[in-house]
Structures are given as C-alpha cells and as structure tokens.
Write a protein that holds these residues in place. Structure first.
Motif, PDB file in Angstrom:
ATOM      1  N   SER A 217      19.514 -17.193  -3.137  1.00 48.92           N
ATOM      2  CA  SER A 217      20.087 -15.688  -2.950  1.00 48.92           C
ATOM      3  C   SER A 217      18.921 -14.716  -2.849  1.00 48.92           C
ATOM      4  CB  SER A 217      21.032 -15.229  -4.159  1.00 48.92           C
ATOM      5  OG  SER A 217      20.730 -15.585  -5.261  1.00 48.92           O
ATOM      6  N   THR A 218      17.754 -14.886  -3.276  1.00 50.95           N
ATOM      7  CA  THR A 218      16.910 -14.059  -3.221  1.00 50.95           C
ATOM      8  C   THR A 218      16.345 -13.864  -1.556  1.00 50.95           C
ATOM      9  OG1 THR A 218      16.002 -14.714  -5.354  1.00 50.95           O
ATOM     10  CG2 THR A 218      14.244 -13.574  -3.990  1.00 50.95           C
ATOM     11  N   ALA A 219      16.126 -15.212  -1.168  1.00 54.44           N
ATOM     12  CA  ALA A 219      15.564 -15.093   0.329  1.00 54.44           C
ATOM     13  C   ALA A 219      16.838 -14.305   1.250  1.00 54.44           C
ATOM     14  CB  ALA A 219      15.688 -16.581   0.867  1.00 54.44           C
ATOM     15  N   LEU A 220      17.996 -14.441   0.820  1.00 54.07           N
ATOM     16  CA  LEU A 220      19.099 -13.753   1.477  1.00 54.07           C
ATOM     17  C   LEU A 220      18.921 -12.252   1.266  1.00 54.07           C
ATOM     18  CD1 LEU A 220      21.487 -13.639   3.558  1.00 54.07           C
ATOM     19  CD2 LEU A 220      22.817 -14.123   1.577  1.00 54.07           C
ATOM     20  N   ALA A 221      18.669 -11.950  -0.001  1.00 54.10           N
ATOM     21  CA  ALA A 221      18.586 -10.455  -0.250  1.00 54.10           C
ATOM     22  C   ALA A 221      17.220  -9.945   0.727  1.00 54.10           C
ATOM     23  CB  ALA A 221      18.230 -10.293  -1.639  1.00 54.10           C
ATOM     24  N   ASN A 222      16.239 -10.702   0.545  1.00 56.00           N
ATOM     25  CA  ASN A 222      14.893 -10.224   1.491  1.00 56.00           C
ATOM     26  C   ASN A 222      15.372 -10.236   3.042  1.00 56.00           C
ATOM     27  OD1 ASN A 222      13.538 -10.134  -0.834  1.00 56.00           O
ATOM     28  ND2 ASN A 222      12.514 -12.487  -0.314  1.00 56.00           N
ATOM     29  N   ARG A 223      16.215 -11.117   3.608  1.00 53.39           N
ATOM     30  CA  ARG A 223      16.617 -11.280   4.975  1.00 53.39           C
ATOM     31  C   ARG A 223      17.464  -9.836   4.969  1.00 53.39           C
ATOM     32  NH1 ARG A 223      16.865 -10.606   9.300  1.00 53.39           N
ATOM     33  NH2 ARG A 223      17.741 -11.891  10.971  1.00 53.39           N
ATOM     34  N   ILE A 234      22.068  -3.783  -1.217  1.00 54.53           N
ATOM     35  CA  ILE A 234      22.294  -5.208  -1.315  1.00 54.53           C
ATOM     36  C   ILE A 234      22.849  -5.501  -2.648  1.00 54.53           C
ATOM     37  CG2 ILE A 234      20.410  -7.181  -1.755  1.00 54.53           C
ATOM     38  CD1 ILE A 234      18.741  -5.705   0.111  1.00 54.53           C
ATOM     39  N   ALA A 235      22.514  -4.724  -3.810  1.00 48.51           N
ATOM     40  CA  ALA A 235      23.214  -4.881  -5.123  1.00 48.51           C
ATOM     41  C   ALA A 235      24.704  -4.964  -4.977  1.00 48.51           C
ATOM     42  CB  ALA A 235      22.445  -3.785  -5.964  1.00 48.51           C
ATOM     43  N   ARG A 236      25.191  -3.992  -4.144  1.00 47.01           N
ATOM     44  CA  ARG A 236      26.647  -3.975  -4.093  1.00 47.01           C
ATOM     45  C   ARG A 236      27.210  -5.191  -3.524  1.00 47.01           C
ATOM     46  NH1 ARG A 236      29.097   1.640  -4.030  1.00 47.01           N
ATOM     47  NH2 ARG A 236      27.827   2.920  -5.698  1.00 47.01           N
ATOM     48  N   LEU A 237      26.527  -5.646  -2.673  1.00 47.27           N
ATOM     49  CA  LEU A 237      27.201  -7.060  -2.073  1.00 47.27           C
ATOM     50  C   LEU A 237      26.983  -7.933  -2.791  1.00 47.27           C
ATOM     51  CD1 LEU A 237      25.248  -7.186   1.714  1.00 47.27           C
ATOM     52  CD2 LEU A 237      27.638  -7.370   1.365  1.00 47.27           C
ATOM     53  N   PHE A 238      25.934  -8.435  -3.676  1.00 47.57           N
ATOM     54  CA  PHE A 238      25.969  -9.373  -4.648  1.00 47.57           C
ATOM     55  C   PHE A 238      26.930  -9.072  -5.730  1.00 47.57           C
ATOM     56  CE2 PHE A 238      22.251 -10.640  -2.188  1.00 47.57           C
ATOM     57  CZ  PHE A 238      22.610 -12.031  -2.077  1.00 47.57           C
ATOM     58  N   HIS A 239      26.796  -7.999  -6.191  1.00 43.57           N
ATOM     59  CA  HIS A 239      27.792  -7.387  -7.345  1.00 43.57           C
ATOM     60  C   HIS A 239      29.230  -7.069  -6.704  1.00 43.57           C
ATOM     61  CE1 HIS A 239      24.268  -6.469 -10.260  1.00 43.57           C
ATOM     62  NE2 HIS A 239      24.623  -7.721 -10.154  1.00 43.57           N
ATOM     63  N   GLY A 240      29.898  -8.004  -5.950  1.00 39.04           N
ATOM     64  CA  GLY A 240      31.219  -7.808  -5.750  1.00 39.04           C
ATOM     65  C   GLY A 240      32.277  -8.695  -6.653  1.00 39.04           C
ATOM     66  N   LEU A 253      20.970  -7.543  -9.930  1.00 39.09           N
ATOM     67  CA  LEU A 253      20.301  -6.669 -10.700  1.00 39.09           C
ATOM     68  C   LEU A 253      18.953  -6.487 -10.377  1.00 39.09           C
ATOM     69  CD1 LEU A 253      21.424  -8.406 -14.179  1.00 39.09           C
ATOM     70  CD2 LEU A 253      21.924  -6.118 -13.501  1.00 39.09           C
ATOM     71  N   THR A 254      18.225  -7.469  -9.808  1.00 38.61           N
ATOM     72  CA  THR A 254      16.993  -7.270  -9.199  1.00 38.61           C
ATOM     73  C   THR A 254      16.794  -6.190  -8.212  1.00 38.61           C
ATOM     74  OG1 THR A 254      16.424  -9.662  -9.636  1.00 38.61           O
ATOM     75  CG2 THR A 254      14.858  -8.953  -8.123  1.00 38.61           C
ATOM     76  N   ALA A 255      17.861  -6.077  -7.001  1.00 36.83           N
ATOM     77  CA  ALA A 255      17.881  -5.340  -6.079  1.00 36.83           C
ATOM     78  C   ALA A 255      17.846  -3.759  -6.734  1.00 36.83           C
ATOM     79  CB  ALA A 255      19.047  -5.408  -5.328  1.00 36.83           C
ATOM     80  N   ARG A 256      18.873  -3.845  -7.738  1.00 40.37           N
ATOM     81  CA  ARG A 256      19.147  -2.536  -8.484  1.00 40.37           C
ATOM     82  C   ARG A 256      17.785  -2.052  -9.095  1.00 40.37           C
ATOM     83  NH1 ARG A 256      24.802  -2.811  -9.741  1.00 40.37           N
ATOM     84  NH2 ARG A 256      25.318  -1.595  -7.659  1.00 40.37           N
ATOM     85  N   GLN A 257      17.074  -2.838  -9.624  1.00 40.69           N
ATOM     86  CA  GLN A 257      16.015  -2.757 -10.308  1.00 40.69           C
ATOM     87  C   GLN A 257      14.827  -2.011  -9.560  1.00 40.69           C
ATOM     88  OE1 GLN A 257      15.865  -2.840 -13.488  1.00 40.69           O
ATOM     89  NE2 GLN A 257      13.847  -1.758 -13.386  1.00 40.69           N
TER      90      GLN A 257
END
Ligand code: SF4
Ligand code: SF4
Length: 262
Positions: A217-223, A234-240, A253-257
């Motif tokens: 999922s980190t690779a997708l967040a980077n994409r 990105i945080a909101r997409l994963f925190h659905g 959480l990493t994106a929000r950080q």
C-alpha cells in the motif's frame, strides 16, 4: 431424515446492510430455508439469541462492554462463527474514532457525552473471540454469501478470496482508471469480491472489501502522490471504510504525518 443445519444471524454495532444481503437473496433464501433452520434472525422474524447453533453469522463491530459479553456467549453457543462485513471484520467506519485518542470526538458529536458508555476503542470481532471465516465487504456480496453457505452445507471449507480487485477488473476488460485516466483507485490493494462494481461504473475503487493479502500500500500511496494528490487526500482514501485494517491504517497515518511535516 437429516437434522437441518441450524443458523443464527446476530447484529452488533452496524447499519444492518450486511444482514440485508440475506434478505436480498430473495427466492434463493426461500430455497435455502428448506435446507437450514434459522434459529435467530431478528430482522427476518425468529428471535432466540441464546440458541446453540451450527453456524453464527455476526454483523457489526464490538463497541460496548455489553457487546463483549454477548459475543463471548455467541462464540460458546456456535460450532462455527463467521463475520460478515467491514464492521465485523475490521471495525468499519465507526472505528474512525480509534484514530483520535483524546476522546474529543465524544463532545464534538454528543451534547451530553457523559451518557455515552462506549469502549475506548472500536474492535473487530476477531479481537475478542475466535473467528472461523471472514466475509469482507460493505456490504457483503450475496453471491459470495451463498457460495459460503453452500460449501458448508456440502461439508467443504469455504475458499478465501486472496486476489486483489485489479485481477477481477482486468478480467472484465475494463480500461484502467488509474493508468489511463490518472484517477485514484484502491483496486491494486483491495481484496476482490465485489465484481469490480465501481470501476465498471466509471470510478475508482474505494476499498470497501478491505486490504488483500500481500499488498504494497506504500507503493500505491506514492503512485497517488505522483498523480498530484496531497497527503491528506491520500490519508482519507486509506482511512475510509477499512481505516482500522492494517496496512490501510498505517499507510493513512504515514500520509497524515507527512502533511504535518514542515
Ligand atoms: S459492513 Fe457496511 S453494510 Fe455491513 S453493516 Fe457495516 S456499514 Fe453496514
Ligand atoms: S481501475 Fe482500479 S481496479 Fe481496475 S485495473 Fe485499474 S487500478 Fe485496478
């Protein structure tokens, strides 16, 4: 004549949408009740919450002390326990409050928060008792539900879906929204099971079947960042819907950080 398999459908903290998957079986449900005995299903009629049964289907997350006691009793009374839906399998949308440890959500939602007696954290059922099989989705897919019940009636262990949504989507010969149109899509990291419903209707997947096994999922967040999304998006997409399921929780959480890093 063989004794029919006894079944109970229980509700915890949830919206009832996954129980509706049973009712939406329609004529197939009428055929099914010839082969099973429904001991408890308040939404349909029979009420016997303490029945000892072969299979209990459980909808909803565990949010109160009373629910902890109830799920333990249900576990004791069931040969097999199957969780149905995002709320039961990972905590669901209501687990969003787990991301805020100061309790501030209580006073922002309720005028008299002193009357609310929830657990500090919303929990998936598997955090409290042994779960024999999980049906993911928000809501679950009724065809998948039927497969599982039929497998159990035949004495076969149901097969877990482990592939990600892209496998289904490409099988449907969809043009990829992520690659061709630069639209956010969680398909590469989401468990298959919905039949690629959202991509078929022209939008990216928002992850309601939860994380597939063995994903990055980190690779997708980077994409997604490469597509121009800011960390909060990105945080909101994963925190659905599956905000409480790893690795969606940690990636969000990493994106929000990153958003807070100067
Ligand atoms: S998983 Fe979705 S549809 Fe099922 S009970 Fe929870 S919120 Fe409702
Ligand atoms: S649209 Fe989404 S689910 Fe379909 S192939 Fe592309 S990334 Fe995968």
């Amino acid at each position: 004549m063989n004794t029919p398999i006894s079944v109970a459908i229980h509700k915890f903290t949830s919206c009832d949408g996954c129980q509706l998957a049973f009712l939406n079986l329609g004529e197939q449900l009428l055929a099914l009740v010839q082969r099973i005995h429904i001991a408890h299903f308040a939404e349909m009629g029979p009420i016997n919450p303490h029945a000892k049964v072969d299979i209990s289907f459980v909808e909803g997350s565990i949010s109160t002390a009373e629910e902890i006691e109830r799920i333990q009793t249900i576990r004791d009374n069931s040969r097999l326990l199957i969780t149905i839906g995002a709320c039961a399998t990972s905590g669901g949308l209501q687990a969003l409050r787990n991301l805020y440890d100061d309790g501030g959500w209580l006073s922002s939602v309720y005028a008299s928060p002193q009357h609310i007696q929830s657990l500090a954290l919303v929990k998936p059922v598997a955090d409290l008792v042994r779960v024999d099989f999980e049906l993911w989705g928000c809501p679950i897919d009724r065809a998948q539900l039927l497969y599982v019940i039929n497998d159990l009636l035949l004495g076969v262990t149901p097969r877990e879906r482990r592939d990600n949504l892209c496998v289904t989507c490409k099988g449907e010969q969809q043009v990829c929204h992520l690659v061709a149109h630069g639209q956010p899509c969680l398909g590469p990291v989401t468990r298959a099971g919905c039949g690629a419903l959202c991509p078929r209707f022209g939008r990216g997947c928002y992850g309601c079947y939860g994380p597939a096994p063995s994903i990055n999922s980190t690779a997708l967040a980077n994409r997604l960042q490469g597509l121009g999304l800011v960390p909060e998006q990105i945080a909101r997409l994963f925190h659905g819907i599956h905000n409480n399921a790893e690795p969606f929780r940690q990636t969000g959480l990493t994106a929000r950080q990153q958003d807070k890093t100067p």
